[in-house]
Design a protein around this motif. Structure first.
Motif, PDB file in Angstrom:
ATOM      1  N   LEU A  20       0.715  -1.140  -0.023  1.00 17.26           N
ATOM      2  CA  LEU A  20       0.127  -0.118  -0.061  1.00 17.26           C
ATOM      3  C   LEU A  20       0.900   1.170  -0.003  1.00 17.26           C
ATOM      4  O   LEU A  20       1.649   1.217   0.778  1.00 17.26           O
ATOM      5  CB  LEU A  20      -0.831  -0.030   1.197  1.00 17.26           C
ATOM      6  N   ASP A  21       0.717   2.075  -0.958  1.00 14.76           N
ATOM      7  CA  ASP A  21       1.235   3.394  -1.131  1.00 14.76           C
ATOM      8  C   ASP A  21       0.856   4.164  -0.034  1.00 14.76           C
ATOM      9  O   ASP A  21      -0.053   4.098   0.729  1.00 14.76           O
ATOM     10  CB  ASP A  21       0.992   4.296  -2.270  1.00 14.76           C
ATOM     11  N   THR A  22       1.960   5.277   0.481  1.00 12.80           N
ATOM     12  CA  THR A  22       1.908   6.143   1.610  1.00 12.80           C
ATOM     13  C   THR A  22       0.361   7.099   1.067  1.00 12.80           C
ATOM     14  O   THR A  22       0.312   7.499  -0.166  1.00 12.80           O
ATOM     15  CB  THR A  22       2.889   7.036   1.694  1.00 12.80           C
ATOM     16  N   ILE A  23      -0.279   7.363   1.919  1.00 10.83           N
ATOM     17  CA  ILE A  23      -1.693   8.182   1.548  1.00 10.83           C
ATOM     18  C   ILE A  23      -1.325   9.466   1.595  1.00 10.83           C
ATOM     19  O   ILE A  23      -0.801  10.194   2.641  1.00 10.83           O
ATOM     20  CB  ILE A  23      -2.761   7.990   2.457  1.00 10.83           C
ATOM     21  N   VAL A  24      -1.447  10.213   0.435  1.00 13.37           N
ATOM     22  CA  VAL A  24      -1.144  11.594   0.218  1.00 13.37           C
ATOM     23  C   VAL A  24      -2.354  12.372   0.159  1.00 13.37           C
ATOM     24  O   VAL A  24      -3.264  12.092  -0.667  1.00 13.37           O
ATOM     25  CB  VAL A  24      -0.190  11.839  -0.969  1.00 13.37           C
ATOM     26  N   THR A  25      -2.456  13.484   1.098  1.00  8.47           N
ATOM     27  CA  THR A  25      -3.721  14.335   0.918  1.00  8.47           C
ATOM     28  C   THR A  25      -3.080  15.722   0.901  1.00  8.47           C
ATOM     29  O   THR A  25      -1.756  16.072   1.223  1.00  8.47           O
ATOM     30  CB  THR A  25      -4.616  14.376   2.189  1.00  8.47           C
ATOM     31  N   SER A  26      -3.719  16.788   0.069  1.00 12.27           N
ATOM     32  CA  SER A  26      -3.402  18.174  -0.144  1.00 12.27           C
ATOM     33  C   SER A  26      -4.222  19.151  -0.051  1.00 12.27           C
ATOM     34  O   SER A  26      -5.416  18.758  -0.044  1.00 12.27           O
ATOM     35  CB  SER A  26      -2.438  18.024  -1.495  1.00 12.27           C
ATOM     36  N   GLU A  27      -3.726  20.431   0.041  1.00 13.08           N
ATOM     37  CA  GLU A  27      -4.689  21.428   0.135  1.00 13.08           C
ATOM     38  C   GLU A  27      -4.048  22.521  -0.502  1.00 13.08           C
ATOM     39  O   GLU A  27      -2.771  22.685  -0.290  1.00 13.08           O
ATOM     40  CB  GLU A  27      -5.447  21.795   1.448  1.00 13.08           C
ATOM     41  N   SER A  28      -4.715  23.619  -1.057  1.00 14.23           N
ATOM     42  CA  SER A  28      -4.149  24.803  -1.698  1.00 14.23           C
ATOM     43  C   SER A  28      -4.490  25.977  -0.748  1.00 14.23           C
ATOM     44  O   SER A  28      -5.808  26.018  -0.330  1.00 14.23           O
ATOM     45  CB  SER A  28      -4.301  25.006  -2.964  1.00 14.23           C
ATOM     46  N   ILE A  29      -3.693  26.902  -0.254  1.00 20.82           N
ATOM     47  CA  ILE A  29      -4.018  28.037   0.384  1.00 20.82           C
ATOM     48  C   ILE A  29      -3.459  29.330  -0.417  1.00 20.82           C
ATOM     49  O   ILE A  29      -2.404  29.239  -0.778  1.00 20.82           O
ATOM     50  CB  ILE A  29      -3.301  28.156   2.007  1.00 20.82           C
ATOM     51  N   SER A  30      -4.146  30.312  -0.370  1.00 17.61           N
ATOM     52  CA  SER A  30      -3.781  31.570  -1.013  1.00 17.61           C
ATOM     53  C   SER A  30      -3.895  32.882  -0.064  1.00 17.61           C
ATOM     54  O   SER A  30      -5.067  32.894   0.554  1.00 17.61           O
ATOM     55  CB  SER A  30      -4.589  32.031  -2.361  1.00 17.61           C
ATOM     56  N   ILE A  31      -2.804  33.397   0.092  1.00 18.17           N
ATOM     57  CA  ILE A  31      -2.920  34.662   1.133  1.00 18.17           C
ATOM     58  C   ILE A  31      -2.313  35.812   0.231  1.00 18.17           C
ATOM     59  O   ILE A  31      -1.913  35.602  -0.927  1.00 18.17           O
ATOM     60  CB  ILE A  31      -2.066  34.463   2.220  1.00 18.17           C
TER      61      ILE A  31
END
Length: 443
Positions: free
Chosen positions: A220-231
């Motif tokens: 099982l691959d490493t679970i990768v989650t992501s998000e983008s934030i703009s400031i």
């Protein structure tokens, strides 16, 4: 017992001597064992179901009983474990089926059945190999041969049962497992950390039969989650353990027991912009000032307001009176305000003709001053070549020749010649000014 058949501990669970136990079954889950069956009172013929929950050392955690309906007798019973619940199933002697759904704490789930507590006495058997164990003789089918009777009255012997040519084919054992990236699995002594299919051959491993062990491994691959934030440029945002204000990607790895590692990535974008305000002054106190907004990048869904309440996408504001203002702007990432001033410019522009023709044809019959919105009123004075005053009018609005000098003095039309004039005028802001020059009367 352990997996080799050696006794680890032995306990006797005793109820009232007038009760007799029947149909005992047992299941094991993550926190212990559940013993179940039924018992009946040999004097009153009372028949009830019993449940005993123990830990892995045989100590009772709870014991429950449920009355059978009427005098019905339980003929069969099964216990299943699923999703942290127990299901007790079976039949009564009238062929009715019963199903009992319990939680791990012994309480009924989603039902009205009430379970009563049952009081057992536990007797530890200190030497399991000495006592009144009575192991009855067991008859095997045609594939097995019992080499020794197991009728013991005073001690418990452990007897190996050999295989006598019962192997008809090689035994295949198949298993599929999943491991995390970087983990290892011990497959009968072989350390595996890669995805794939693995096979091992064991000669005479079960009842002297040859065996083939097949293992399918999924990594099982490493679970990768992501998000983008703009400031907005100059702002900061809390990411993981600190405030960040520069663009980039930020990574945090998480390790949880009995689960694969996971990784969370935060992509930070810093939005920058330029703002320029082009202002047009109001004229003579009128509401004719103008604001032209120049902002880049221009495709960033900007909204603008002059009071911070009602916003618009328009980048031009018209009809502004002289005064101080504040521009509010917002694109869901950057918000700001910029003060500005609409100045009052008194640019008094006007036109005075140098000739007129008072001949009654309706064209250029009167002499006056023509101006824009800055001039409020005018007064015209006319002099002849010798300096004599031939006309002084009242205060009149500009741009109206019919109210100006009509070329007459004392009721007589003057001869064609050059006359001098002085025109006084008042601006809308209250300033008093004048202009002088020559005008020719032409007939």
């Amino acid at each position: 017992t352990d997996f080799d058949g050696d006794i680890k501990w032995a306990k006797r669970y005793v109820l009232n001597p007038t009760y007799s136990f029947r149909a005992l079954t047992m299941v094991t889950n993550s926190d212990g064992h559940l013993l179940s069956g039924y018992y009946f009172n040999i004097n009153t013929n009372e028949k009830n179901i019993f449940l005993i929950k123990t830990n892995f050392q045989g100590d009772i955690l709870w014991a429950k009983t449920i009355d059978s309906p009427g005098n019905d007798f339980v003929r069969s019973q099964g216990v299943f474990v699923d999703n942290n619940s127990y299901y007790i199933t079976g039949t009564y002697d009238d062929d009715d089926i019963f199903v009992l759904h319990l939680g791990l704490d012994g309480n009924v789930v989603d039902g009205c059945t009430e379970l009563k507590d049952l009081d057992f006495q536990i007797i530890d058997i200190n030497n399991p190999y000495q006592g009144d164990f009575d192991l009855q003789e067991t008859d095997y089918d045609q594939n097995y041969e019992l080499v020794q009777s197991l009728v013991l009255n005073s001690s418990l012997d452990i007897i190996d049962i050999p295989c006598n040519d019962i192997c008809k084919d090689t035994c295949d054992y198949n298993n599929t497992i999943s491991i995390c990236v970087g983990d290892q699995y011990n497959f009968r002594g072989q350390i595996i950390d890669q995805e794939g299919s693995y096979t091992q051959f064991a000669e005479g491993s079960v009842f002297n039969c040859d065996s083939i062990f097949n293992l399918e491994v999924q990594v099982l691959d490493t679970i990768v989650t992501s998000e983008s934030i703009s400031i907005c440029h100059g702002d900061s945002v809390w990411i993981f353990d600190r405030y960040e204000r520069e663009p980039g990607s930020f990574v945090r790895n998480y390790s949880l027991p009995d689960k694969c590692d996971s990784m969370h990535v935060v992509y930070l974008d810093v939005f920058d912009y330029t703002l320029d305000l082009e202002l047009s002054s109001a004229h003579c106190g009128a509401n004719n000032g103008q604001l032209d907004i120049r902002i880049t990048p221009s495709d960033a869904d900007w909204l603008f307001s002059l009071e911070g309440i009602n916003y618009t996408q328009s980048r031009m504001f018209y009809g502004l009176a002289p005064g101080m203002y504040t521009l509010y702007y917002d694109n869901q990432i950057c918000q700001g305000r910029e003060p500005f001033v609409i100045e009052d410019r008194e640019d008094v522009g006007f036109y005075i003709p140098n000739a007129f023709t008072p001949n009654g044809d309706g064209i250029n019959d009167g002499f006056t001053l023509y101006s824009g919105a800055c001039v409020d009123q005018i007064r015209i004075s006319i002099y002849n070549r010798w300096g004599g005053l031939v006309h002084r009018g009242d205060w009149i609005p500009p741009n109206m020749p019919e109210l100006g000098w009509d070329g007459y003095f004392n009721g007589e039309l003057q001869r064609p010649e050059v006359f001098a004039y002085i025109i006084e005028y008042k601006t809308v802001l209250g300033a008093l000014k004048f202009s002088k020059g020559d005008v020719t009367l032409i007939l």
